[in-house]
Design a protein around this motif. Structure first.
Motif, short mmCIF file in Angstrom:
data_model
loop_
_atom_site.label_atom_id
_atom_site.label_comp_id
_atom_site.label_asym_id
_atom_site.label_seq_id
_atom_site.Cartn_x
_atom_site.Cartn_y
_atom_site.Cartn_z
N ALA A 135 0.55 -1.07 0.19
CA ALA A 135 0.07 -0.09 0.18
C ALA A 135 1.00 1.46 -0.55
O ALA A 135 1.89 1.30 0.69
CB ALA A 135 -0.98 -0.13 1.08
N PHE A 136 0.23 2.43 -0.91
CA PHE A 136 1.02 3.49 -0.94
C PHE A 136 1.12 4.15 0.27
O PHE A 136 -0.43 4.58 0.10
CB PHE A 136 0.95 4.33 -1.87
CG PHE A 136 1.68 5.75 -2.06
CD1 PHE A 136 2.69 5.63 -2.92
CD2 PHE A 136 1.24 6.20 -1.83
CE1 PHE A 136 3.87 6.69 -3.32
CE2 PHE A 136 1.84 8.28 -2.33
CZ PHE A 136 2.85 8.10 -2.85
N GLN A 137 1.87 4.37 1.34
CA GLN A 137 1.42 5.33 3.05
C GLN A 137 2.30 6.99 2.41
O GLN A 137 2.40 7.47 3.50
CB GLN A 137 2.22 3.98 3.24
CG GLN A 137 1.45 3.19 4.09
CD GLN A 137 -0.23 2.90 4.24
OE1 GLN A 137 -0.23 4.18 4.45
NE2 GLN A 137 -0.41 2.40 3.68
N ASN A 138 3.58 6.67 1.88
CA ASN A 138 4.15 8.13 1.82
C ASN A 138 4.17 9.06 0.34
O ASN A 138 4.40 9.18 -0.44
CB ASN A 138 5.69 7.75 2.40
CG ASN A 138 5.30 7.08 3.87
OD1 ASN A 138 5.43 6.02 3.46
ND2 ASN A 138 5.43 7.53 4.35
N LYS A 139 3.18 10.33 1.21
CA LYS A 139 3.45 10.87 0.12
C LYS A 139 4.72 11.44 -0.70
O LYS A 139 5.88 11.15 -0.78
CB LYS A 139 3.12 12.09 0.43
CG LYS A 139 2.86 13.70 -0.74
CD LYS A 139 2.44 14.91 0.04
CE LYS A 139 2.45 15.87 -0.81
NZ LYS A 139 2.16 17.26 -0.63
N ILE A 140 4.70 10.86 -2.51
CA ILE A 140 6.07 11.69 -3.00
C ILE A 140 5.85 12.99 -3.85
O ILE A 140 4.71 13.70 -4.53
CB ILE A 140 6.35 11.00 -4.24
CG1 ILE A 140 6.80 8.96 -3.28
CG2 ILE A 140 7.59 10.83 -5.42
CD1 ILE A 140 7.35 9.05 -1.98
N ASP A 141 6.43 13.90 -3.98
CA ASP A 141 6.80 14.77 -4.58
C ASP A 141 7.70 14.53 -5.37
O ASP A 141 9.28 13.81 -5.07
CB ASP A 141 7.28 16.01 -3.84
CG ASP A 141 6.22 16.98 -2.68
OD1 ASP A 141 4.92 17.09 -3.54
OD2 ASP A 141 6.65 16.96 -1.70
N PHE A 142 8.65 15.50 -6.36
CA PHE A 142 9.25 14.63 -7.66
C PHE A 142 9.80 16.07 -8.71
O PHE A 142 8.63 16.90 -8.85
CB PHE A 142 8.76 13.57 -8.65
CG PHE A 142 8.07 13.30 -9.23
CD1 PHE A 142 8.20 13.91 -10.75
CD2 PHE A 142 6.61 12.42 -8.43
CE1 PHE A 142 7.03 13.82 -11.41
CE2 PHE A 142 5.51 12.68 -9.54
CZ PHE A 142 6.13 13.55 -11.02
N THR A 143 10.74 16.39 -9.03
CA THR A 143 11.44 17.11 -9.97
C THR A 143 12.05 16.93 -11.24
O THR A 143 12.77 16.35 -10.47
CB THR A 143 11.89 18.75 -9.60
OG1 THR A 143 11.19 18.88 -8.02
CG2 THR A 143 12.59 19.50 -10.49
N VAL A 144 11.88 17.37 -12.48
CA VAL A 144 12.93 16.06 -13.20
C VAL A 144 13.01 17.35 -14.27
O VAL A 144 12.59 18.91 -14.65
CB VAL A 144 11.36 15.76 -14.35
CG1 VAL A 144 12.72 15.05 -15.37
CG2 VAL A 144 11.37 14.45 -13.39
N VAL A 145 14.28 17.49 -14.26
CA VAL A 145 15.22 18.38 -14.93
C VAL A 145 15.53 17.81 -16.63
O VAL A 145 16.88 16.97 -16.55
CB VAL A 145 16.65 19.16 -14.58
CG1 VAL A 145 17.50 20.31 -14.42
CG2 VAL A 145 16.37 19.71 -12.66
N PHE A 146 15.66 18.14 -17.31
CA PHE A 146 16.18 17.37 -19.05
C PHE A 146 16.61 18.81 -20.03
O PHE A 146 15.80 19.62 -19.74
CB PHE A 146 14.75 16.73 -19.85
CG PHE A 146 14.15 17.54 -19.89
CD1 PHE A 146 13.60 18.47 -21.11
CD2 PHE A 146 13.10 17.56 -19.22
CE1 PHE A 146 12.59 18.95 -21.72
CE2 PHE A 146 11.30 18.68 -19.47
CZ PHE A 146 11.40 18.90 -20.43
N SER A 147 17.16 17.74 -21.04
CA SER A 147 18.15 19.38 -21.57
C SER A 147 17.28 19.14 -23.28
O SER A 147 17.22 17.27 -23.49
CB SER A 147 19.53 19.04 -21.71
OG SER A 147 19.99 17.53 -22.13
N VAL A 148 16.92 19.67 -23.90
CA VAL A 148 16.80 19.58 -24.51
C VAL A 148 18.14 20.37 -26.78
O VAL A 148 18.34 21.62 -25.99
CB VAL A 148 15.20 20.26 -25.96
CG1 VAL A 148 14.80 19.96 -26.70
CG2 VAL A 148 14.70 20.02 -24.63
N LYS A 149 18.56 19.89 -27.32
CA LYS A 149 19.19 19.93 -27.81
C LYS A 149 19.25 19.72 -29.70
O LYS A 149 19.34 18.22 -29.95
CB LYS A 149 20.76 19.52 -28.03
CG LYS A 149 21.63 20.38 -28.56
CD LYS A 149 23.41 19.32 -28.11
CE LYS A 149 24.80 19.80 -29.17
NZ LYS A 149 25.41 19.62 -28.50
#
Length: 287
Positions: free
Chosen positions: A3-17
């Protein structure tokens, strides 16, 4: 399943070329920009890539793009109707329909339904069912304003048999020469309980984010032109979260290095994260 019990936050950094990360159909398919000139990638486009990666990982996905359909179905309705339990509920006698059971079975069947939610409202269906998912994704925005480039492309063969040479002009191609983008997201525990989203599902989402642009090549996004640089993954100590998602996301800063006025690579940026006491942070490199 856990069971999912702990809140999650996330950040993604990506590049474009030299790629078009997300074309705007209302602007000739040029890379999306806001009114201040910053590049954007819609949350819908990001979710599409996450679904594709989950599909590559062997997960059952409800909203499949036509060119990646792996079950032979040509529409969402056909895919839903192929699940016997869902078809029985949809065709039940009036007054005996159970939309909550329909939502539960749909979420159990497809990972994207229990992650992002889904509206089941098809032509000739006897009821409409909405599922609200725990995983939320924000629009990606570039760190600096972007300057989209345009290239004229041509062809060297006639489209149809002809005695005269056809026009060489084929159209235009738009791309971003270089840019760094950031997007945020969260996983809500209360909604996870309703859809049956598990800790294992969260790990699958994490892996999909880490490898977001794998197997996503096209003429607009050649292999290697888009890459995840960093994935920041916070696990709160409880269901409600120790800090607001806004405060957690603000703890990550991506800025050009001193003296760099026109960044041309990820090495021209500094990525920093402010520590937040009592919350577990995993800093993960992209693939």
């Amino acid at each position: 399943m856990t069971a999912f019990q702990n809140k999650i936050d996330f950040t993604v950094v990506f590049s474009v070329k030299n790629a078009n990360p997300n074309g705007d159909p209302l602007n000739g398919n040029r890379p999306r920009q806001n009114f201040d000139g910053y590049g954007e990638v819609s949350d819908v486009a990001i979710k599409r890539k996450i679904r594709n990666r989950l599909q590559d990982m062997g997960q059952r996905v409800f909203v499949q793009s036509n060119d990646r359909a792996d079950d032979g179905f040509k529409s969402l309705k056909d895919r839903a109707d192929a699940v016997e339990e869902l078809e029985k509920i949809n065709k039940a006698v009036k007054g005996k329909k159970d939309p909550d059971l329909y939502a539960k079975i749909a979420a159990e069947t497809w990972i994207d339904v229990r992650s992002f939610g889904q509206v089941f409202a098809f032509k000739d269906s006897q009821m409409s069912v909405g599922v609200r998912g725990p995983v939320s994704i924000q629009t990606a925005v570039s760190v600096n304003p972007i300057t989209p480039e345009t290239m004229q492309i041509t062809k060297s063969v006639n489209s149809v048999t002809s005695t005269t040479k056809g026009s060489d002009t084929m159209g235009t191609k738009h791309f971003v020469d270089f840019g760094v983008y950031v997007f945020n997201g969260s996983i809500n525990t209360q909604l996870a309980e309703k859809t049956g989203f598990t800790t294992e599902d969260a790990e699958n989402i994490k892996e999909a984010l880490r490898t977001l642009f794998e197997n996503d090549a096209s003429s607009a996004r050649p292999d290697g032109s888009m890459a995840v640089i960093k994935l920041f993954w916070w696990q709160h100590p409880g269901k409600m979260g120790k800090y607001s998602s806004a405060k957690v996301h603000r703890s990550v800063t991506v800025t050009p290095k001193a003296g760099v006025t026109h960044p041309r690579s990820i090495d021209d940026y500094t990525i920093a994260v402010a520590p937040l006491e009592g919350i577990e942070l995993s800093e993960i490199d992209g693939l």
